[in-house]
Scaffold this motif. Structure first.
Motif, PDB file in Angstrom:
ATOM      1  N   LEU A 204      -1.963   3.462  -1.410  1.00  0.00           N
ATOM      2  CA  LEU A 204      -3.054   2.755  -2.082  1.00  0.00           C
ATOM      3  C   LEU A 204      -4.140   2.465  -1.038  1.00  0.00           C
ATOM      4  O   LEU A 204      -3.972   1.597  -0.187  1.00  0.00           O
TER       5      LEU A 204
ATOM      6  N   LYS B  31       0.802  -1.228   0.000  1.00  0.00           N
ATOM      7  CA  LYS B  31       0.000   0.000   0.000  1.00  0.00           C
ATOM      8  C   LYS B  31       0.835   1.279   0.000  1.00  0.00           C
ATOM      9  O   LYS B  31       0.389   2.304  -0.479  1.00  0.00           O
TER      10      LYS B  31
ATOM     11  N   SER C 273      -7.316   1.588  -1.721  1.00  0.00           N
ATOM     12  CA  SER C 273      -8.071   0.412  -2.149  1.00  0.00           C
ATOM     13  C   SER C 273      -7.573   0.023  -3.540  1.00  0.00           C
ATOM     14  O   SER C 273      -6.743   0.706  -4.122  1.00  0.00           O
ATOM     15  N   GLN C 274      -8.103  -1.021  -4.067  1.00  0.00           N
ATOM     16  CA  GLN C 274      -7.708  -1.483  -5.400  1.00  0.00           C
ATOM     17  C   GLN C 274      -7.981  -0.424  -6.464  1.00  0.00           C
ATOM     18  O   GLN C 274      -7.327  -0.388  -7.495  1.00  0.00           O
ATOM     19  N   HIS C 275      -8.906   0.487  -6.200  1.00  0.00           N
ATOM     20  CA  HIS C 275      -9.319   1.477  -7.194  1.00  0.00           C
ATOM     21  C   HIS C 275      -8.968   2.927  -6.840  1.00  0.00           C
ATOM     22  O   HIS C 275      -9.294   3.830  -7.586  1.00  0.00           O
ATOM     23  N   PHE C 276      -8.327   3.156  -5.690  1.00  0.00           N
ATOM     24  CA  PHE C 276      -8.095   4.527  -5.232  1.00  0.00           C
ATOM     25  C   PHE C 276      -6.705   4.668  -4.606  1.00  0.00           C
ATOM     26  O   PHE C 276      -6.392   4.016  -3.614  1.00  0.00           O
ATOM     27  N   GLU C 277      -5.887   5.521  -5.217  1.00  0.00           N
ATOM     28  CA  GLU C 277      -4.525   5.772  -4.722  1.00  0.00           C
ATOM     29  C   GLU C 277      -4.278   7.279  -4.700  1.00  0.00           C
ATOM     30  O   GLU C 277      -4.755   8.023  -5.560  1.00  0.00           O
TER      31      GLU C 277
ATOM     32  N   ASN D 196      -5.519   8.972  -8.041  1.00  0.00           N
ATOM     33  CA  ASN D 196      -5.628   7.992  -9.114  1.00  0.00           C
ATOM     34  C   ASN D 196      -6.839   7.106  -8.850  1.00  0.00           C
ATOM     35  O   ASN D 196      -6.953   6.462  -7.801  1.00  0.00           O
ATOM     36  N   LEU D 197      -7.730   7.101  -9.821  1.00  0.00           N
ATOM     37  CA  LEU D 197      -8.908   6.245  -9.768  1.00  0.00           C
ATOM     38  C   LEU D 197      -8.831   5.251 -10.904  1.00  0.00           C
ATOM     39  O   LEU D 197      -8.536   5.623 -12.060  1.00  0.00           O
ATOM     40  N   SER D 198      -9.071   4.008 -10.639  1.00  0.00           N
ATOM     41  CA  SER D 198      -9.095   3.004 -11.704  1.00  0.00           C
ATOM     42  C   SER D 198     -10.441   2.280 -11.656  1.00  0.00           C
ATOM     43  O   SER D 198     -11.018   2.065 -10.595  1.00  0.00           O
ATOM     44  N   PHE D 199     -10.916   1.941 -12.856  1.00  0.00           N
ATOM     45  CA  PHE D 199     -12.235   1.308 -12.950  1.00  0.00           C
ATOM     46  C   PHE D 199     -12.116  -0.042 -13.598  1.00  0.00           C
ATOM     47  O   PHE D 199     -11.280  -0.337 -14.353  1.00  0.00           O
TER      48      PHE D 199
END
Length: 124
Positions: free
Chosen positions: A77, A39, A79-83, A121-124
């Motif tokens: 990090l 993380k 979560s898996q989608h939010f850094e 950073n957001l990932s979808f």
């Protein structure tokens, strides 16, 4: 309508050319990244940047000098989608005296900059 046209023909001072005559220069940069865990990541950087601005072309709009840059940063990090990334750099330009030969304008310049950066950073 307030303006039908905007005529700049009478503003000769806006139509100027200024030679720069840049010279070859080099830059050296190095950085490391250390992963604490999956993380948390830390970063450090160092750079030396030589100016391409020749002595006879130094001016208030181009007060460039050789500089050292120190940088650090952290990423977390959530979560898996939010850094989130946070960075800081400090740029220290050497004091430099010079003349803009075309205008016979002399000056002494010294610049220090503190720069903060935030990235999400957001990932979808």
């Amino acid at each position: 309508m307030l303006f039908r046209s905007f005529n700049l023909e009478n503003f000769e001072s806006l139509n100027q050319k200024s030679a720069r005559e840049y010279v070859n220069a080099f830059a050296v940069r190095a950085g490391i990244r250390y992963t604490i865990d999956e993380k948390l990541k830390l970063r450090l950087g160092l750079a030396y940047d030589q100016t391409p601005v020749a002595d006879n072309y130094l001016s208030p709009d181009m007060p460039d000098a050789d500089k050292m840059v120190f940088a650090c940063g952290i990423s977390y990090l959530f979560s898996q989608h939010f850094e989130v990334d946070l960075g800081y750099s400090f740029e220290n330009q050497k004091e430099r005296e010079g003349t803009l030969a075309s205008e016979n304008f002399e000056g002494t310049y010294k610049t220090k900059q503190h720069i903060l950066g935030l990235g999400i950073n957001l990932s979808f």
